[in-house]
Write a protein that holds these residues in place. Structure first.
Motif, PDB file in Angstrom:
ATOM      1  N   THR A 146       0.857  -1.180   0.000  1.00  0.00           N
ATOM      2  CA  THR A 146       0.000   0.000   0.000  1.00  0.00           C
ATOM      3  C   THR A 146       0.892   1.228   0.000  1.00  0.00           C
ATOM      4  O   THR A 146       2.099   1.138   0.262  1.00  0.00           O
ATOM      5  CB  THR A 146      -0.929   0.014   1.234  1.00  0.00           C
ATOM      6  OG1 THR A 146      -1.912   1.030   1.079  1.00  0.00           O
ATOM      7  CG2 THR A 146      -0.148   0.268   2.509  1.00  0.00           C
ATOM      8  N   PRO A 190     -11.610   1.405  15.526  1.00  0.00           N
ATOM      9  CA  PRO A 190     -10.598   0.587  16.224  1.00  0.00           C
ATOM     10  C   PRO A 190     -10.824   0.462  17.723  1.00  0.00           C
ATOM     11  O   PRO A 190     -10.600  -0.621  18.301  1.00  0.00           O
ATOM     12  CB  PRO A 190      -9.285   1.307  15.889  1.00  0.00           C
ATOM     13  CG  PRO A 190      -9.530   1.890  14.531  1.00  0.00           C
ATOM     14  CD  PRO A 190     -10.968   2.330  14.565  1.00  0.00           C
ATOM     15  N   ALA A 210      -1.464  -5.000   7.709  1.00  0.00           N
ATOM     16  CA  ALA A 210      -2.624  -4.143   7.442  1.00  0.00           C
ATOM     17  C   ALA A 210      -3.407  -3.888   8.726  1.00  0.00           C
ATOM     18  O   ALA A 210      -3.876  -2.762   8.971  1.00  0.00           O
ATOM     19  CB  ALA A 210      -3.516  -4.791   6.389  1.00  0.00           C
ATOM     20  N   ARG A 213      -1.851  -1.204  10.790  1.00  0.00           N
ATOM     21  CA  ARG A 213      -2.100   0.136  10.266  1.00  0.00           C
ATOM     22  C   ARG A 213      -3.544   0.582  10.499  1.00  0.00           C
ATOM     23  O   ARG A 213      -3.804   1.732  10.833  1.00  0.00           O
ATOM     24  CB  ARG A 213      -1.810   0.181   8.757  1.00  0.00           C
ATOM     25  CG  ARG A 213      -0.350   0.023   8.378  1.00  0.00           C
ATOM     26  CD  ARG A 213      -0.207  -0.114   6.869  1.00  0.00           C
ATOM     27  NE  ARG A 213      -0.763   1.026   6.156  1.00  0.00           N
ATOM     28  CZ  ARG A 213      -0.085   2.112   5.831  1.00  0.00           C
ATOM     29  NH1 ARG A 213       1.189   2.207   6.166  1.00  0.00           N
ATOM     30  NH2 ARG A 213      -0.666   3.095   5.173  1.00  0.00           N
ATOM     31  N   ILE A 214      -4.489  -0.331  10.313  1.00  0.00           N
ATOM     32  CA  ILE A 214      -5.906   0.042  10.288  1.00  0.00           C
ATOM     33  C   ILE A 214      -6.547  -0.031  11.674  1.00  0.00           C
ATOM     34  O   ILE A 214      -7.328   0.840  12.058  1.00  0.00           O
ATOM     35  CB  ILE A 214      -6.665  -0.862   9.295  1.00  0.00           C
ATOM     36  CG1 ILE A 214      -6.122  -0.652   7.879  1.00  0.00           C
ATOM     37  CG2 ILE A 214      -8.161  -0.582   9.339  1.00  0.00           C
ATOM     38  CD1 ILE A 214      -6.589  -1.712   6.885  1.00  0.00           C
ATOM     39  N   ASP A 263     -14.134   0.582   8.502  1.00  0.00           N
ATOM     40  CA  ASP A 263     -13.615   1.227   7.294  1.00  0.00           C
ATOM     41  C   ASP A 263     -12.174   0.774   7.082  1.00  0.00           C
ATOM     42  O   ASP A 263     -11.269   1.200   7.795  1.00  0.00           O
ATOM     43  CB  ASP A 263     -13.677   2.750   7.451  1.00  0.00           C
ATOM     44  CG  ASP A 263     -13.240   3.475   6.174  1.00  0.00           C
ATOM     45  OD1 ASP A 263     -13.176   2.813   5.120  1.00  0.00           O
ATOM     46  OD2 ASP A 263     -12.959   4.689   6.243  1.00  0.00           O
ATOM     47  N   ALA A 264     -11.953  -0.116   6.116  1.00  0.00           N
ATOM     48  CA  ALA A 264     -10.632  -0.699   5.860  1.00  0.00           C
ATOM     49  C   ALA A 264     -10.196  -0.369   4.437  1.00  0.00           C
ATOM     50  O   ALA A 264     -10.772  -0.888   3.478  1.00  0.00           O
ATOM     51  CB  ALA A 264     -10.673  -2.211   6.056  1.00  0.00           C
ATOM     52  N   PRO A 265      -9.197   0.495   4.261  1.00  0.00           N
ATOM     53  CA  PRO A 265      -8.723   0.817   2.915  1.00  0.00           C
ATOM     54  C   PRO A 265      -8.216  -0.425   2.192  1.00  0.00           C
ATOM     55  O   PRO A 265      -7.708  -1.369   2.811  1.00  0.00           O
ATOM     56  CB  PRO A 265      -7.579   1.813   3.175  1.00  0.00           C
ATOM     57  CG  PRO A 265      -7.809   2.335   4.554  1.00  0.00           C
ATOM     58  CD  PRO A 265      -8.455   1.217   5.307  1.00  0.00           C
TER      59      PRO A 265
END
Length: 292
Positions: A146, A190, A210, A213-214, A263-265
């Protein structure tokens, strides 16, 4: 400096030991060693450090490696053009995506460059794939990442000049058993996951990175294994898991898993290659087919 010496030099770099290089070349180990010594004498520099773990390139050896690859690539290109032989591409891919995403890339290649033959090398380790691209054992590799730079997901990028192209989006889903307490929430953040059991594989796993980060550090990391095991444990209510949609779509459709509204990019399916090999016809064809 002769082409056969460069081929032997490149084989030793690729296979890391004289014995393995000799086996690959169909030569005696003593002949491989003699060709390397002859090449070193002709250049007046040591190309390798001989260590108990194998042959390690010196600074001059690193500089010769780029030249050797370019010269050998040109010789191979000349041979194909003269003989009309098919081009071959060595493409590595993480096992996670080899079954789901690589076929689409191959179909695009077959449509745009039908004469190109592709050897696919699935790999469990991102580090090994990047090392193989750096060393020339692979022409390119597909992995998950990413951000604007290679390794922004959280893994170290090799010092070699590697280039990349994002060829597809890989959506993520936070999943849990259907009876999970957060299933009916309109939105999950989170902080809502503090104290939850987050099912993970190993720290180098793309989906663990991931999650770091998320989601952040709130949930307890529970190491269970690869994607199929994480999915199965989540179905049984043993924790939540952040996984690629392609791996959980069937379970979500059947109702054995529920999607939690986090909400996970997306991650990116990233094609990585060595900048010095962009002129190699097979690599050029791959980049053209990928949309560059």
């Amino acid at each position: 400096m002769e082409l056969r010496q460069l081929r032997t030099f490149e084989a030793v770099v690729r296979h890391r030991t004289v014995t393995d290089a000799a086996n690959a070349l169909g030569m005696a180990p003593s002949s491989v060693s003699e060709q390397i010594r002859t090449l070193e004498r002709s250049l007046g520099v040591a190309l390798f450090e001989r260590t108990p773990k194998g042959m390690r390139l010196t600074g001059p050896g690193e500089r010769l490696l780029g030249w050797a690859r370019r010269l050998l690539d040109q010789v191979e290109q000349a041979r194909r053009e003269v003989t009309g032989g098919a081009q071959r591409l060595r493409l590595g891919a993480l096992e996670t995506i080899a079954a789901t995403h690589v076929p689409r890339v191959l179909a695009r290649l077959a449509e745009r460059r039908p004469g190109l033959r592709v050897d696919v090398h699935p790999g469990a380790s991102r580090d090994d794939l990047l090392a193989d691209v750096t060393a020339g054992r692979l022409d390119a590799a597909l992995l998950l990442d990413t951000g604007a730079a290679l390794g922004d997901l959280g893994f170290p990028s090799p010092p070699e000049p590697l280039a990349f192209l994002d060829v597809d989006a890989v959506p993520l889903a936070l999943v849990a058993a259907p009876g999970h307490r957060l299933r009916g929430a309109s939105r999950v953040v989170p902080d809502d996951l503090t104290g939850e059991r987050l099912l993970v594989n190993v720290p180098a796993c793309s989906f663990w990175m991931a999650a770091d980060r998320i989601i952040g550090p709130g949930p307890e990391r529970v190491r269970v294994g690869g994607v199929p095991i994480m999915r199965a444990w989540a179905e049984q209510g043993l924790g939540v898991a952040l996984l690629p949609e392609f791996a959980v779509s069937a379970a979500l459709a059947s109702g054995t898993l529920a999607r939690l509204p986090l909400d996970a990019p997306d991650l990116s399916l990233r094609l990585v290659w060595h900048s010095a090999r962009e002129a190699v016809p097979a690599v050029r064809d791959l980049l053209y087919a990928a949309g560059l």
